[in-house]
Motif scaffolding. Structure first.
Motif, PDB file in Angstrom:
ATOM      1  N   TRP A  19       5.385 -44.046  77.306  1.00 50.10           N
ATOM      2  CA  TRP A  19       6.848 -44.040  77.367  1.00 50.10           C
ATOM      3  C   TRP A  19       7.425 -43.073  76.326  1.00 50.10           C
ATOM      4  CZ3 TRP A  19      10.590 -45.660  73.819  1.00 50.10           C
ATOM      5  CH2 TRP A  19      11.894 -45.747  74.321  1.00 50.10           C
ATOM      6  N   VAL A  20       6.867 -43.100  75.113  1.00 53.84           N
ATOM      7  CA  VAL A  20       7.315 -42.189  74.054  1.00 53.84           C
ATOM      8  C   VAL A  20       7.083 -40.737  74.481  1.00 53.84           C
ATOM      9  CG1 VAL A  20       6.842 -41.394  71.690  1.00 53.84           C
ATOM     10  CG2 VAL A  20       7.049 -43.847  72.176  1.00 53.84           C
ATOM     11  N   ILE A  21       5.912 -40.465  75.043  1.00 57.35           N
ATOM     12  CA  ILE A  21       5.601 -39.105  75.507  1.00 57.35           C
ATOM     13  C   ILE A  21       6.579 -38.679  76.602  1.00 57.35           C
ATOM     14  CG2 ILE A  21       3.888 -37.744  76.780  1.00 57.35           C
ATOM     15  CD1 ILE A  21       1.731 -39.276  75.158  1.00 57.35           C
ATOM     16  N   TRP A  27       9.747 -30.108  78.041  1.00 56.96           N
ATOM     17  CA  TRP A  27       9.869 -29.289  79.254  1.00 56.96           C
ATOM     18  C   TRP A  27      10.450 -30.075  80.422  1.00 56.96           C
ATOM     19  CZ3 TRP A  27       5.006 -29.465  76.699  1.00 56.96           C
ATOM     20  CH2 TRP A  27       4.817 -28.412  75.816  1.00 56.96           C
ATOM     21  N   ASP A  28      10.646 -31.371  80.238  1.00 61.36           N
ATOM     22  CA  ASP A  28      11.180 -32.237  81.288  1.00 61.36           C
ATOM     23  C   ASP A  28      10.356 -32.118  82.576  1.00 61.36           C
ATOM     24  OD1 ASP A  28      12.926 -34.202  82.114  1.00 61.36           O
ATOM     25  OD2 ASP A  28      14.330 -32.763  83.004  1.00 61.36           O
ATOM     26  N   LEU A  29       9.037 -32.185  82.414  1.00 61.68           N
ATOM     27  CA  LEU A  29       8.125 -32.095  83.547  1.00 61.68           C
ATOM     28  C   LEU A  29       8.254 -33.330  84.433  1.00 61.68           C
ATOM     29  CD1 LEU A  29       4.925 -30.768  81.743  1.00 61.68           C
ATOM     30  CD2 LEU A  29       6.589 -29.461  83.080  1.00 61.68           C
ATOM     31  N   SER A  30       7.944 -33.154  85.707  1.00 65.93           N
ATOM     32  CA  SER A  30       8.055 -34.259  86.650  1.00 65.93           C
ATOM     33  C   SER A  30       6.920 -34.204  87.658  1.00 65.93           C
ATOM     34  CB  SER A  30       9.399 -34.205  87.376  1.00 65.93           C
ATOM     35  OG  SER A  30       9.461 -35.233  88.334  1.00 65.93           O
ATOM     36  N   LEU A  31       6.478 -35.362  88.068  1.00 63.86           N
ATOM     37  CA  LEU A  31       5.477 -35.463  89.130  1.00 63.86           C
ATOM     38  C   LEU A  31       6.134 -35.549  90.496  1.00 63.86           C
ATOM     39  CD1 LEU A  31       3.171 -38.017  87.324  1.00 63.86           C
ATOM     40  CD2 LEU A  31       2.621 -35.635  87.785  1.00 63.86           C
ATOM     41  N   LEU A  37       5.895 -44.955  95.091  1.00 64.55           N
ATOM     42  CA  LEU A  37       5.117 -45.892  95.906  1.00 64.55           C
ATOM     43  C   LEU A  37       3.695 -46.045  95.366  1.00 64.55           C
ATOM     44  CD1 LEU A  37       4.782 -47.772  98.306  1.00 64.55           C
ATOM     45  CD2 LEU A  37       4.217 -45.767  99.700  1.00 64.55           C
ATOM     46  N   PRO A  38       2.968 -44.943  95.116  1.00 65.95           N
ATOM     47  CA  PRO A  38       1.634 -45.116  94.517  1.00 65.95           C
ATOM     48  C   PRO A  38       1.686 -45.844  93.171  1.00 65.95           C
ATOM     49  CG  PRO A  38       1.905 -42.858  95.274  1.00 65.95           C
ATOM     50  CD  PRO A  38       3.225 -43.546  95.429  1.00 65.95           C
ATOM     51  N   ALA A  39       2.727 -45.591  92.382  1.00 63.96           N
ATOM     52  CA  ALA A  39       2.856 -46.267  91.087  1.00 63.96           C
ATOM     53  C   ALA A  39       2.933 -47.776  91.283  1.00 63.96           C
ATOM     54  CB  ALA A  39       4.096 -45.766  90.346  1.00 63.96           C
ATOM     55  N   GLY A  40       3.771 -48.207  92.200  1.00 63.86           N
ATOM     56  CA  GLY A  40       3.903 -49.635  92.480  1.00 63.86           C
ATOM     57  C   GLY A  40       2.616 -50.246  93.008  1.00 63.86           C
ATOM     58  N   LEU A  41       1.941 -49.506  93.880  1.00 62.97           N
ATOM     59  CA  LEU A  41       0.671 -50.002  94.425  1.00 62.97           C
ATOM     60  C   LEU A  41      -0.395 -50.103  93.339  1.00 62.97           C
ATOM     61  CD1 LEU A  41       0.563 -48.048  97.807  1.00 62.97           C
ATOM     62  CD2 LEU A  41       1.060 -50.480  97.470  1.00 62.97           C
ATOM     63  N   LEU A  42      -0.447 -49.127  92.447  1.00 63.67           N
ATOM     64  CA  LEU A  42      -1.426 -49.159  91.359  1.00 63.67           C
ATOM     65  C   LEU A  42      -1.144 -50.306  90.391  1.00 63.67           C
ATOM     66  CD1 LEU A  42      -1.738 -45.344  90.666  1.00 63.67           C
ATOM     67  CD2 LEU A  42      -3.607 -46.859  91.379  1.00 63.67           C
ATOM     68  N   ILE A  43       0.121 -50.464  90.018  1.00 64.61           N
ATOM     69  CA  ILE A  43       0.467 -51.557  89.099  1.00 64.61           C
ATOM     70  C   ILE A  43       0.199 -52.909  89.760  1.00 64.61           C
ATOM     71  CG2 ILE A  43       2.371 -52.703  87.896  1.00 64.61           C
ATOM     72  CD1 ILE A  43       3.562 -49.842  87.464  1.00 64.61           C
ATOM     73  N   GLY A  44       0.688 -53.088  90.969  1.00 67.35           N
ATOM     74  CA  GLY A  44       0.471 -54.350  91.678  1.00 67.35           C
ATOM     75  C   GLY A  44      -0.993 -54.621  91.955  1.00 67.35           C
ATOM     76  N   GLY A  45      -1.708 -53.603  92.407  1.00 65.92           N
ATOM     77  CA  GLY A  45      -3.138 -53.757  92.684  1.00 65.92           C
ATOM     78  C   GLY A  45      -3.925 -54.054  91.420  1.00 65.92           C
ATOM     79  N   ARG A 100       5.000 -44.282  87.262  1.00 67.24           N
ATOM     80  CA  ARG A 100       6.323 -44.927  87.405  1.00 67.24           C
ATOM     81  C   ARG A 100       7.354 -44.313  86.473  1.00 67.24           C
ATOM     82  NH1 ARG A 100      10.602 -46.097  88.225  1.00 67.24           N
ATOM     83  NH2 ARG A 100      11.625 -48.090  88.324  1.00 67.24           N
ATOM     84  N   ILE A 101       6.947 -44.012  85.236  1.00 68.34           N
ATOM     85  CA  ILE A 101       7.902 -43.437  84.286  1.00 68.34           C
ATOM     86  C   ILE A 101       7.922 -41.908  84.372  1.00 68.34           C
ATOM     87  CG2 ILE A 101       7.811 -45.405  82.719  1.00 68.34           C
ATOM     88  CD1 ILE A 101       5.982 -43.738  80.885  1.00 68.34           C
ATOM     89  N   ASP A 102       7.167 -41.368  85.342  1.00 66.59           N
ATOM     90  CA  ASP A 102       7.151 -39.932  85.622  1.00 66.59           C
ATOM     91  C   ASP A 102       6.824 -39.125  84.358  1.00 66.59           C
ATOM     92  OD1 ASP A 102       7.289 -37.696  87.205  1.00 66.59           O
ATOM     93  OD2 ASP A 102       9.468 -37.493  87.065  1.00 66.59           O
ATOM     94  N   ALA A 103       5.637 -39.400  83.809  1.00 69.32           N
ATOM     95  CA  ALA A 103       5.228 -38.786  82.543  1.00 69.32           C
ATOM     96  C   ALA A 103       3.921 -38.000  82.712  1.00 69.32           C
ATOM     97  CB  ALA A 103       5.065 -39.852  81.480  1.00 69.32           C
TER      98      ALA A 103
END
Length: 148
Positions: A19-21, A27-31, A37-45, A100-103
């Motif tokens: 989160w800090v990173i 550079w405000d990089l983004s995925l 959706l994959p983030a939610g599936l990974l966290i839930g799974g 999820r936090i797009d880091a």
């Protein structure tokens, strides 16, 4: 201090560092938005995998907490696919959180987390299991991968 050296606390620390990173990314990089959706599936799974593994260990009446002596070697259920499904679940949760936090700059934290967990917990646990259940653990380790 050993009481504070627990895998869930390491997961929280790595999640906070991600989160800090993410907030400090100059550079405000983004995925991209496709990662939600994959983030939610990974966290839930990952959470589901952890829960199932803990329930199976409880059913076999063996220690769930690291550094406690196991009364039984659990080799069925999710333990048939991975020798350490709880730690695998934690790695999935961390990867999902980073997405999820797009880091994107925090992505290297995932293999670093796996490396740390392996050195601090997995290797000592496997050594203890090999001493307590020599033949059974040797067969299990040959048949089942450490992570996936």
């Amino acid at each position: 201090m050993r009481r504070l050296d627990l895998p869930p606390l390491w997961l929280l620390a790595f999640g906070f560092l991600a989160w800090v990173i993410a907030r400090a990314d100059p550079w405000d990089l983004s995925l991209g938005r496709w990662t939600q959706l994959p983030a939610g599936l990974l966290i839930g799974g990952g959470l589901l995998l952890i829960l199932v593994a803990v329930v199976q260990m409880r059913q076999h009446r063996t220690a769930v907490m690291p550094r406690r002596e196991a009364s039984r070697l659990v080799t069925s259920g999710v333990f048939r696919r991975s020798r350490h499904p709880i730690y695998l679940g934690m790695a999935l949760v961390l990867l999902g959180w980073v997405l999820r936090i797009d880091a994107p700059l925090a992505l290297p934290l995932v293999p670093l987390f796996v490396w740390l967990i392996e050195r601090r917990f997995v290797v000592p646990e496997e050594s203890a299991l090999a001493l307590r259940f020599p033949a059974e653990f040797r067969r299990y380790a040959q048949a089942t991968r450490r992570w996936l």
